[in-house]
Design a protein around this motif. Structure first.
Motif, PDB file in Angstrom:
ATOM      1  N   TYR A  35       0.016 -13.387  -5.015  1.00 49.05           N
ATOM      2  CA  TYR A  35       1.279 -13.566  -5.730  1.00 49.05           C
ATOM      3  C   TYR A  35       1.976 -12.217  -5.913  1.00 49.05           C
ATOM      4  CZ  TYR A  35      -1.275 -12.111  -9.989  1.00 49.05           C
ATOM      5  OH  TYR A  35      -2.020 -11.426 -10.915  1.00 49.05           O
ATOM      6  N   HIS A  36       3.248 -12.310  -6.291  1.00 44.03           N
ATOM      7  CA  HIS A  36       4.096 -11.140  -6.492  1.00 44.03           C
ATOM      8  C   HIS A  36       4.764 -11.309  -7.844  1.00 44.03           C
ATOM      9  CE1 HIS A  36       8.356  -9.406  -5.519  1.00 44.03           C
ATOM     10  NE2 HIS A  36       7.644  -8.518  -6.199  1.00 44.03           N
ATOM     11  N   GLU A  37       4.754 -10.261  -8.655  1.00 41.20           N
ATOM     12  CA  GLU A  37       5.466 -10.348  -9.925  1.00 41.20           C
ATOM     13  C   GLU A  37       6.027  -8.984 -10.315  1.00 41.20           C
ATOM     14  OE1 GLU A  37       2.602 -11.923 -12.644  1.00 41.20           O
ATOM     15  OE2 GLU A  37       1.697  -9.971 -13.093  1.00 41.20           O
ATOM     16  N   SER A  38       6.962  -9.019 -11.266  1.00 39.25           N
ATOM     17  CA  SER A  38       7.664  -7.801 -11.682  1.00 39.25           C
ATOM     18  C   SER A  38       7.405  -7.515 -13.159  1.00 39.25           C
ATOM     19  CB  SER A  38       9.168  -7.952 -11.443  1.00 39.25           C
ATOM     20  OG  SER A  38       9.437  -8.222 -10.085  1.00 39.25           O
ATOM     21  N   HIS A  39       7.307  -6.240 -13.480  1.00 45.18           N
ATOM     22  CA  HIS A  39       7.085  -5.790 -14.856  1.00 45.18           C
ATOM     23  C   HIS A  39       7.993  -4.596 -15.131  1.00 45.18           C
ATOM     24  CE1 HIS A  39       3.066  -7.832 -15.421  1.00 45.18           C
ATOM     25  NE2 HIS A  39       3.123  -7.811 -14.098  1.00 45.18           N
ATOM     26  N   ILE A  40       8.168  -4.305 -16.410  1.00 52.66           N
ATOM     27  CA  ILE A  40       8.710  -3.014 -16.826  1.00 52.66           C
ATOM     28  C   ILE A  40       7.699  -2.442 -17.796  1.00 52.66           C
ATOM     29  CG2 ILE A  40      10.542  -1.780 -18.032  1.00 52.66           C
ATOM     30  CD1 ILE A  40      12.523  -3.840 -17.032  1.00 52.66           C
ATOM     31  N   ASP A  41       7.111  -1.321 -17.418  1.00 53.42           N
ATOM     32  CA  ASP A  41       6.042  -0.747 -18.234  1.00 53.42           C
ATOM     33  C   ASP A  41       5.926   0.749 -17.952  1.00 53.42           C
ATOM     34  OD1 ASP A  41       4.048  -0.966 -20.166  1.00 53.42           O
ATOM     35  OD2 ASP A  41       3.144  -2.697 -19.182  1.00 53.42           O
ATOM     36  N   TYR A  42       5.480   1.486 -18.952  1.00 52.08           N
ATOM     37  CA  TYR A  42       5.296   2.938 -18.817  1.00 52.08           C
ATOM     38  C   TYR A  42       6.558   3.633 -18.309  1.00 52.08           C
ATOM     39  CZ  TYR A  42       0.517   1.333 -19.292  1.00 52.08           C
ATOM     40  OH  TYR A  42      -0.629   0.704 -19.747  1.00 52.08           O
ATOM     41  N   GLY A  43       7.716   3.069 -18.705  1.00 56.70           N
ATOM     42  CA  GLY A  43       8.991   3.672 -18.324  1.00 56.70           C
ATOM     43  C   GLY A  43       9.457   3.344 -16.927  1.00 56.70           C
ATOM     44  N   TRP A  44       8.770   2.421 -16.239  1.00 58.09           N
ATOM     45  CA  TRP A  44       9.094   2.113 -14.845  1.00 58.09           C
ATOM     46  C   TRP A  44       9.277   0.608 -14.626  1.00 58.09           C
ATOM     47  CZ3 TRP A  44       9.818   5.471 -10.823  1.00 58.09           C
ATOM     48  CH2 TRP A  44       9.419   6.803 -11.019  1.00 58.09           C
ATOM     49  N   PRO A  45      10.222   0.223 -13.755  1.00 63.09           N
ATOM     50  CA  PRO A  45      10.165  -1.135 -13.192  1.00 63.09           C
ATOM     51  C   PRO A  45       9.028  -1.151 -12.176  1.00 63.09           C
ATOM     52  CG  PRO A  45      12.022   0.072 -12.257  1.00 63.09           C
ATOM     53  CD  PRO A  45      11.386   0.979 -13.283  1.00 63.09           C
ATOM     54  N   ILE A  46       8.211  -2.169 -12.216  1.00 66.80           N
ATOM     55  CA  ILE A  46       7.016  -2.220 -11.366  1.00 66.80           C
ATOM     56  C   ILE A  46       6.985  -3.531 -10.590  1.00 66.80           C
ATOM     57  CG2 ILE A  46       4.485  -2.231 -11.327  1.00 66.80           C
ATOM     58  CD1 ILE A  46       4.568  -0.558 -13.914  1.00 66.80           C
ATOM     59  N   GLU A  47       6.838  -3.431  -9.275  1.00 64.81           N
ATOM     60  CA  GLU A  47       6.635  -4.597  -8.410  1.00 64.81           C
ATOM     61  C   GLU A  47       5.167  -4.594  -7.995  1.00 64.81           C
ATOM     62  OE1 GLU A  47       8.864  -6.842  -7.524  1.00 64.81           O
ATOM     63  OE2 GLU A  47      10.778  -5.909  -7.997  1.00 64.81           O
ATOM     64  N   VAL A  48       4.463  -5.671  -8.326  1.00 57.98           N
ATOM     65  CA  VAL A  48       3.040  -5.725  -7.990  1.00 57.98           C
ATOM     66  C   VAL A  48       2.788  -6.868  -7.012  1.00 57.98           C
ATOM     67  CG1 VAL A  48       2.512  -7.070 -10.074  1.00 57.98           C
ATOM     68  CG2 VAL A  48       0.686  -5.842  -8.905  1.00 57.98           C
ATOM     69  N   PHE A  49       2.063  -6.559  -5.950  1.00 56.01           N
ATOM     70  CA  PHE A  49       1.741  -7.507  -4.888  1.00 56.01           C
ATOM     71  C   PHE A  49       0.228  -7.722  -4.917  1.00 56.01           C
ATOM     72  CE2 PHE A  49       5.423  -4.985  -3.907  1.00 56.01           C
ATOM     73  CZ  PHE A  49       6.358  -5.913  -3.470  1.00 56.01           C
ATOM     74  N   VAL A  50      -0.184  -8.886  -5.379  1.00 60.54           N
ATOM     75  CA  VAL A  50      -1.592  -9.144  -5.623  1.00 60.54           C
ATOM     76  C   VAL A  50      -2.177  -9.997  -4.499  1.00 60.54           C
ATOM     77  CG1 VAL A  50      -3.285 -10.029  -7.262  1.00 60.54           C
ATOM     78  CG2 VAL A  50      -1.127  -9.051  -8.097  1.00 60.54           C
ATOM     79  N   HIS A  51      -3.305  -9.534  -3.957  1.00 61.97           N
ATOM     80  CA  HIS A  51      -3.959 -10.240  -2.852  1.00 61.97           C
ATOM     81  C   HIS A  51      -5.439 -10.448  -3.131  1.00 61.97           C
ATOM     82  CE1 HIS A  51      -0.769 -10.408   0.175  1.00 61.97           C
ATOM     83  NE2 HIS A  51      -0.332  -9.302  -0.394  1.00 61.97           N
ATOM     84  N   THR A  52      -5.960 -11.512  -2.525  1.00 66.04           N
ATOM     85  CA  THR A  52      -7.404 -11.689  -2.474  1.00 66.04           C
ATOM     86  C   THR A  52      -7.932 -10.714  -1.422  1.00 66.04           C
ATOM     87  OG1 THR A  52      -7.442 -13.340  -0.704  1.00 66.04           O
ATOM     88  CG2 THR A  52      -7.023 -14.142  -2.941  1.00 66.04           C
ATOM     89  N   LEU A  53      -9.220 -10.750  -1.192  1.00 68.10           N
ATOM     90  CA  LEU A  53      -9.783  -9.828  -0.199  1.00 68.10           C
ATOM     91  C   LEU A  53      -9.549 -10.307   1.232  1.00 68.10           C
ATOM     92  CD1 LEU A  53     -13.125  -8.695  -1.877  1.00 68.10           C
ATOM     93  CD2 LEU A  53     -10.768  -7.917  -2.240  1.00 68.10           C
ATOM     94  N   THR A  54      -8.921 -11.467   1.381  1.00 68.61           N
ATOM     95  CA  THR A  54      -8.615 -11.972   2.725  1.00 68.61           C
ATOM     96  C   THR A  54      -7.136 -12.337   2.913  1.00 68.61           C
ATOM     97  OG1 THR A  54      -9.237 -14.222   2.066  1.00 68.61           O
ATOM     98  CG2 THR A  54     -10.940 -12.863   3.102  1.00 68.61           C
ATOM     99  N   SER A  55      -6.413 -12.625   1.839  1.00 65.23           N
ATOM    100  CA  SER A  55      -5.034 -13.117   1.979  1.00 65.23           C
ATOM    101  C   SER A  55      -4.107 -12.116   2.647  1.00 65.23           C
ATOM    102  CB  SER A  55      -4.463 -13.513   0.618  1.00 65.23           C
ATOM    103  OG  SER A  55      -4.328 -12.379  -0.228  1.00 65.23           O
ATOM    104  N   TYR A  56      -4.399 -10.837   2.496  1.00 64.39           N
ATOM    105  CA  TYR A  56      -3.543  -9.825   3.101  1.00 64.39           C
ATOM    106  C   TYR A  56      -3.456  -9.991   4.616  1.00 64.39           C
ATOM    107  CZ  TYR A  56      -7.604  -7.272   4.837  1.00 64.39           C
ATOM    108  OH  TYR A  56      -8.740  -6.927   5.518  1.00 64.39           O
TER     109      TYR A  56
END
Length: 235
Positions: free
Chosen positions: A54-75
């Protein structure tokens, strides 16, 4: 909040939100030295505990953050999809990224990404080149014949993307989108990239179509030039 330096902010983010992940990488413009005031942190996570990517967005530690989360095979599925569309977003992030966390899995994943990037996209077939020639010819005719300035702007936009795609794909190079169109062209041929941007800059400023016409004819010439008469598909 005052911004932390990218690697520290990214590591803090990973430690807080993905403390049990197997690997994490910081990628994007902050890694390439191209960050602007609106840049975000691109973080790739490899976590055996998640059920699906999945992919989700955050604002934290003074930054907009885009995180791309994968299993050990989905990539692997995403690597393949990126290769098929000739836009290697995830492989590029993995290959160029800074390691934040690694439980011993990143070396092989980075090697996969680098190998994919070095191999380049699958070459276009002769039929695909024929179709793309026809499409470029048709778009150019629309631009040449347009007497509506507003319509011509959007014809030119579409034509710019199509020219960049044709040049790069017929030379077995990766393509881009948005700002990556110019970046991809520069990586392939800086001289051509400048002619490309100059031609469209002139059109957008003055309405002069001549540079774009010359550009299209230049990229089509090695493949037979403009194509309309005799083109047929699905017959």
């Amino acid at each position: 909040m005052k911004r932390m330096k990218p690697p520290f902010a990214a590591k803090r983010f990973v430690d807080e939100y993905f403390p049990h992940c197997q690997a994490a990488i910081l990628a994007g413009s902050v890694v390439r030295g191209e960050a602007t005031t609106t840049s975000d942190l691109d973080i790739v996570i490899f976590d055996k505990h998640v059920q699906s990517p999945y992919h989700e967005s955050h604002i934290d530690y003074g930054w907009p953050i885009e995180v791309f989360v994968h299993t050990l095979t989905s990539y692997k599925t995403f690597f393949l999809a990126d290769a098929e569309r000739a836009r290697p977003s995830l492989p590029k992030m993995v290959a160029e990224g800074i390691v934040l966390v690694d439980a011993g899995i990143l070396s092989s994943i980075k090697n996969e990404a680098c190998e994919l990037l070095n191999n380049g996209p699958v070459p276009w077939s002769a039929e695909t080149i024929l179709t793309k020639r026809y499409m470029l010819t048709d778009m150019l005719a629309d631009l040449i014949g347009s007497k509506n300035g507003a319509e011509a702007l959007f014809i030119a936009n579409t034509l710019a993307e199509a020219i960049h795609e044709f040049v790069l794909r017929t030379n077995c190079q990766w393509i881009g989108s948005s700002k990556w169109i110019v970046k991809a062209l520069k990586q392939y041929d800086e001289v051509f990239a400048k002619r490309f941007t100059d031609a469209f800059d002139l059109f957008y400023k003055t309405g002069d179509k001549h540079g774009i016409i010359l550009l299209v004819d230049e990229v089509l010439k090695p493949h037979g030039g403009r194509l309309f008469e005799g083109y047929s598909i699905g017959k």
